[in-house]
Design a protein around this motif. Structure first.
Motif, PDB file in Angstrom:
ATOM      1  N   SER A  54       0.828  -1.207   0.000  1.00  0.00           N
ATOM      2  CA  SER A  54       0.000   0.000   0.000  1.00  0.00           C
ATOM      3  C   SER A  54       0.864   1.259   0.000  1.00  0.00           C
ATOM      4  CB  SER A  54      -0.919  -0.007   1.217  1.00  0.00           C
ATOM      5  OG  SER A  54      -1.704   1.168   1.260  1.00  0.00           O
ATOM      6  N   ARG A  57       2.451   1.727  -3.518  1.00  0.00           N
ATOM      7  CA  ARG A  57       1.457   2.224  -4.482  1.00  0.00           C
ATOM      8  C   ARG A  57       1.159   3.698  -4.244  1.00  0.00           C
ATOM      9  NH1 ARG A  57      -1.034  -2.923  -3.790  1.00  0.00           N
ATOM     10  NH2 ARG A  57      -2.347  -2.041  -2.131  1.00  0.00           N
ATOM     11  N   ASP A  58       1.045   4.080  -2.974  1.00  0.00           N
ATOM     12  CA  ASP A  58       0.752   5.474  -2.641  1.00  0.00           C
ATOM     13  C   ASP A  58       1.870   6.392  -3.126  1.00  0.00           C
ATOM     14  OD1 ASP A  58      -0.907   7.484  -1.262  1.00  0.00           O
ATOM     15  OD2 ASP A  58       0.827   7.659   0.068  1.00  0.00           O
TER      16      ASP A  58
END
Length: 342
Positions: A54, A57-58
């Protein structure tokens, strides 16, 4: 049943340098996650794979949104959406425009404007900088630094790439392969510093990345140093007298002075023709560097010779182009000393 939840709220955009490097290198999110895992990030941060995915991806989403601003770095400073400290902004820009010198060495002298070969399409930064500054007046490196907020050394390297693209110098021949990107960049900086119109007269109409036609035409006047037998003999006498006992290759210098002088003068005298401009570095290597190497000149010998060779015409009564001569030889000397690997 109750639970405690700690919450921190802020508006500063966090930049992970490692993830930024992976994004710049073209790795996918999955590849970036794998590399971070191999680097031991879980152990260092005490997190899970799901959180790492996560987080990666951020960061990638942030970099993709920032990229349009990085194409015109002053916009990055002016925008308010991403709150990024100035030192981080500088890092983002510098690393976005950093390049591999081996790659740049292959690119030198190739056309960067519209119509570039398909295999060069990935070099968007080179083309973007070229397009932005090709028509601007004034010192090329300063224009690049102002438009792209690059540190001076990187701006000078981009200036060299633009300069080579404009003049289309030949850099790919086998006899030039010993020269690095740094060698060519140093030569370009010297040529722009001594020969370009923009460096000497910022208000001039000609862009700094071009060799001024008027200057190149004037260089033909210097041929009198080798076409006039009396001047050639006097020049030789002055240089040899100054260097007798001071260089290890004096006998070779005395025997080959006229051929060497003709080579040095004629390289400039031919620069009004596009083909001869392309062969500038080939000529320096073939007609000056290789003969000096063959005669076992040291770099110190060459430096001392060029110093006296450039200064001697001040004492030639029939020579009336000393300012032009010194301007010409300043760049020639800098190029030869950088290129001469003894």
């Amino acid at each position: 049943m109750s639970s405690d939840l700690d919450v921190f709220v802020g508006n500063t955009t966090l930049i992970d340098e490692e993830v930024y490097r992976l994004w710049l290198d073209g790795h996918s999110v999955a590849e970036a996650v794998a590399r971070r895992l191999r680097g031991g990030v879980l152990e260092r941060e005490g997190t899970s794979v799901a959180v790492l995915q996560s987080d990666t991806r951020d960061h990638y989403r942030t970099f993709q949104m920032l990229e349009r601003l990085l194409h015109a770095p002053p916009r990055l400073l002016q925008q308010l959406l991403f709150q990024i400290p100035p030192e981080r902004q500088a890092l983002l820009v510098q690393r976005y425009y950093a390049f591999d010198e081996a790659l740049a060495r292959e690119l030198l002298g190739k056309k960067l404007s519209k119509g570039t070969k398909k295999e060069l399409d990935e070099f968007d930064n080179f083309k973007r900088v070229f397009k932005a500054v090709e028509e601007l007046r004034g010192p090329l490196a300063e224009n690049i630094q102002q438009l792209f907020l690059l540190p001076p050394p990187l701006a000078r390297d981009y200036a060299a790439i633009v300069f080579f693209a404009n003049s289309r110098f030949e850099t790919g021949k086998r006899r030039l392969q010993f020269l690095s990107f740094g060698d060519f960049a140093a030569c370009a900086q010297s040529m722009m510093g001594h020969w370009s119109q923009g460096a000497l007269a910022p208000e001039a109409a000609e862009p700094d990345g071009d060799l001024p036609k008027s200057f190149l035409q004037d260089l033909k006047e210097l041929k009198v140093l080798v076409s006039d037998k009396d001047l050639l003999d006097q020049h030789k006498s002055l240089v040899c007298s100054a260097l007798r006992g001071k260089i290890s290759v004096y006998n070779e210098l005395e025997a080959n002075f006229k051929a060497l002088s003709r080579a040095l003068v004629n390289v400039g005298g031919k620069l009004t023709h596009a083909r001869d401009v392309r062969d500038f570095f080939v000529d320096l290597v073939e007609k000056v560097i290789e003969p000096c190497r063959s005669d076992k000149w040291s770099l110190g010998d060459l430096r001392l010779f060029l110093t006296h060779y450039t200064a001697a015409p001040r004492n030639l009564p029939g020579f009336r182009h000393q300012a032009l001569w010194e301007r010409y030889m300043a760049a020639i000397t800098a190029c030869l000393l950088r290129m001469y690997h003894d």
